[in-house]
Design an enzyme around this catalytic site. Structure first.
Site, PDB file in Angstrom:
ATOM      1  N   ASP A 118       0.855  -1.087  -0.093  1.00 26.73           N
ATOM      2  CA  ASP A 118      -0.058  -0.126  -0.111  1.00 26.73           C
ATOM      3  C   ASP A 118       0.822   1.143   0.043  1.00 26.73           C
ATOM      4  O   ASP A 118       1.997   1.262   0.708  1.00 26.73           O
ATOM      5  CB  ASP A 118      -0.952   0.178   1.165  1.00 26.73           C
ATOM      6  CG  ASP A 118      -2.079   1.051   1.289  1.00 26.73           C
ATOM      7  OD1 ASP A 118      -2.494   1.404   0.232  1.00 26.73           O
ATOM      8  OD2 ASP A 118      -2.168   1.805   2.251  1.00 26.73           O
ATOM      9  N   GLU A 170       0.823   5.394   0.852  1.00 26.65           N
ATOM     10  CA  GLU A 170       0.100   6.651   1.203  1.00 26.65           C
ATOM     11  C   GLU A 170       0.783   7.839   0.515  1.00 26.65           C
ATOM     12  O   GLU A 170       1.976   7.676   0.223  1.00 26.65           O
ATOM     13  CB  GLU A 170       0.480   6.880   3.068  1.00 26.65           C
ATOM     14  CG  GLU A 170      -0.006   5.750   3.541  1.00 26.65           C
ATOM     15  CD  GLU A 170      -1.594   5.529   3.418  1.00 26.65           C
ATOM     16  OE1 GLU A 170      -2.369   6.796   2.850  1.00 26.65           O
ATOM     17  OE2 GLU A 170      -2.188   4.476   3.863  1.00 26.65           O
ATOM     18  N   HIS A 201      -5.063   3.331   7.332  1.00 25.42           N
ATOM     19  CA  HIS A 201      -4.789   4.276   6.253  1.00 25.42           C
ATOM     20  C   HIS A 201      -3.158   4.520   6.853  1.00 25.42           C
ATOM     21  O   HIS A 201      -2.592   5.675   6.523  1.00 25.42           O
ATOM     22  CB  HIS A 201      -5.440   5.419   6.639  1.00 25.42           C
ATOM     23  CG  HIS A 201      -6.844   5.339   6.115  1.00 25.42           C
ATOM     24  ND1 HIS A 201      -7.063   5.166   4.869  1.00 25.42           N
ATOM     25  CD2 HIS A 201      -8.003   5.626   7.053  1.00 25.42           C
ATOM     26  CE1 HIS A 201      -8.530   4.949   4.807  1.00 25.42           C
ATOM     27  NE2 HIS A 201      -9.224   5.032   5.880  1.00 25.42           N
ATOM     28  N   ASP A 245      -2.293  -1.298   6.743  1.00 27.45           N
ATOM     29  CA  ASP A 245      -3.400  -1.803   5.737  1.00 27.45           C
ATOM     30  C   ASP A 245      -2.567  -2.672   4.768  1.00 27.45           C
ATOM     31  O   ASP A 245      -3.545  -3.790   4.380  1.00 27.45           O
ATOM     32  CB  ASP A 245      -3.404  -0.431   4.791  1.00 27.45           C
ATOM     33  CG  ASP A 245      -4.366   0.607   5.445  1.00 27.45           C
ATOM     34  OD1 ASP A 245      -4.868   0.152   6.459  1.00 27.45           O
ATOM     35  OD2 ASP A 245      -4.916   1.510   4.595  1.00 27.45           O
TER      36      ASP A 245
END
Length: 429
Positions: A45, A47, A188, A193
């Site tokens: 993932d 961000e 998040h 995640d």
């Protein structure tokens, strides 16, 4: 309307705004003949500072490596996006990452080899891989590295496939459905995640290969879309104008199909059905709910070109029409809006598509706005939102939707010039 058009020497065009859906979901990228139960996975993932792979930057990469069903490695890296890419309050609130946390952290260029080494030749798994892979490839492109060629699995469309009656498909909703723990406080952050998504993906593998079903990565291309899935597919807006009488007849067919065969919270029409009737229609890219605008702000230029290629003409609307996105925090500023609109115009011109100033009109006069606001903000039977209401109106004050009154071409161009979006020469062109 016919009489008014005749009176003022205008040609009347008949059309409709349709809600188009793509029923063929992209479950994977780069198909490979690798058995799902025996594969090595990197579940990851990102961000980021925002939604645009071209203009935003990665701030965190988190991933886990899974070999033969066992989690063998973890990685989590905070990434300095550079002083020109500070985090907005909205992003900091979502990710719990602050600008101060990134000071002194390595740039993507400094950690790229570490990330690529961790990934290796594994199958990449992401929830909304279209976004994450686009971001990864854009970051690699900026440092003159080739795009990744790994097989990719996207658990977002797979969630839609496995749970076609479900309305929500965010990671938290999917985890709940599969009885996987999901802590909304820790969510998040890329590492958390990624670990949750791995637990989700292992549960999804079990469902996909139930009853000793043998399934490879490339087999996922052929998963059959279930009709009940259409109900909750999010549509994009598209304008269809009839070229002639045949086009008028085809338009009525499309509207009938959308209200009978594909009726959901709004009447929908699959892209492939629209294609069957497009010969006598002109298709326009519609408002900010159209796919062209969405691609401009969330995907790379290649994806934007692909989206633009589908339409006969590309629509650009007055800045006020996009104000809703700024009020919602979906766009940081009017400067960001103008960047995305300029990109659309540039790509459209490169591809030989006509760019048209349109108004997205919903009423004649500015003073009529209040009546539409009251109408669409009222709850329907059963407490449901009106289909034309803001899609997440809990986050926006009432009546903040844009002013969509009738404007002449001259008035629209004047608005653009007032905001320094276009020059007088460009307006004349």
């Amino acid at each position: 309307a016919q009489k008014a058009a005749k009176k003022y020497g205008l040609k009347m065009l008949y059309g409709a705004e349709l809600y188009m859906i793509d029923t063929k979901l992209d479950y994977i990228m780069n198909p490979a003949p690798i058995e799902l139960t025996a594969a090595t996975y990197v579940v990851f993932d990102f961000e980021t500072t925002g939604l645009s792979p071209r203009y935003d930057r990665a701030i965190e990469f988190g991933a886990v490596k899974v070999e033969k069903g066992m989690l063998t490695k973890r990685i989590d890296i905070l990434i300095n996006p550079g002083s020109e890419h500070s985090l907005s309050d909205k992003i900091s609130k979502i990710t719990n990452i602050k600008n101060a946390d990134l000071i002194g952290k390595p740039t993507f260029k400094e950690v790229a080899l570490k990330i690529l080494d961790f990934i290796g030749d594994a199958i990449l798994v992401s929830h909304n891989a279209q976004f994450d892979i686009s971001f990864l490839n854009s970051e690699l492109e900026r440092i003159n590295k080739p795009k990744i060629t790994n097989p990719v699995i996207d658990t977002l469309p797979l969630s839609r496939y496995l749970f076609p009656d479900a309305r929500a498909h965010r990671l938290g909703a999917l985890a709940s459905r599969l009885e996987v723990d999901y802590d909304t406080v820790r969510a998040h952050r890329a590492d958390y995640d990624a670990e949750v998504l791995n637990n989700v993906w292992q549960a999804m593998i079990a469902k996909l290969t139930a009853n000793n079903r043998s399934l490879s990565h490339e087999d996922l291309v052929h998963l059959e879309t279930k009709p009940e899935l259409y109900k909750h597919l999010r549509p994009v807006h598209v304008i269809a104008l009839a070229k002639d009488e045949i086009g008028m007849k085809d338009l009525f067919k499309l509207i009938s199909l959308s209200n009978i065969e594909f009726l959901a919270e709004v009447p929908k029409i699959p892209r492939e059905v629209l294609m069957q009737y497009r010969e006598h229609l002109l298709l326009g890219s519609a408002c900010f709910n159209g796919e062209v605008f969405d691609m401009s702000r969330t995907r790379n230029e290649e994806d934007l070109k692909k989206a633009v290629s589908f339409y006969d003409y590309i629509e650009i609307q007055p800045p006020e029409n996009y104000s809703y996105l700024i009020h919602m925090g979906e766009l940081a500023s009017k400067n960001d809006l103008f960047t995305y609109l300029h990109d659309i115009i540039k790509v459209a011109k490169e591809m030989g598509k006509m760019v048209v100033a349109t108004g997205d009109c919903h009423y004649a006069n500015p003073s009529d706005k209040i009546y539409r606001d009251v109408y669409i903000m009222a709850k329907g039977v059963g407490g449901v939102n009106h289909p034309l209401a803001p899609y997440d109106r809990e986050r926006i004050p009432p009546f903040e939707n844009p002013n969509q009154h009738y404007r002449s071409t001259e008035e629209m161009l004047t608005e653009f010039q007032a905001d320094n979006f276009i020059s007088e020469e460009e307006a004349i062109q």
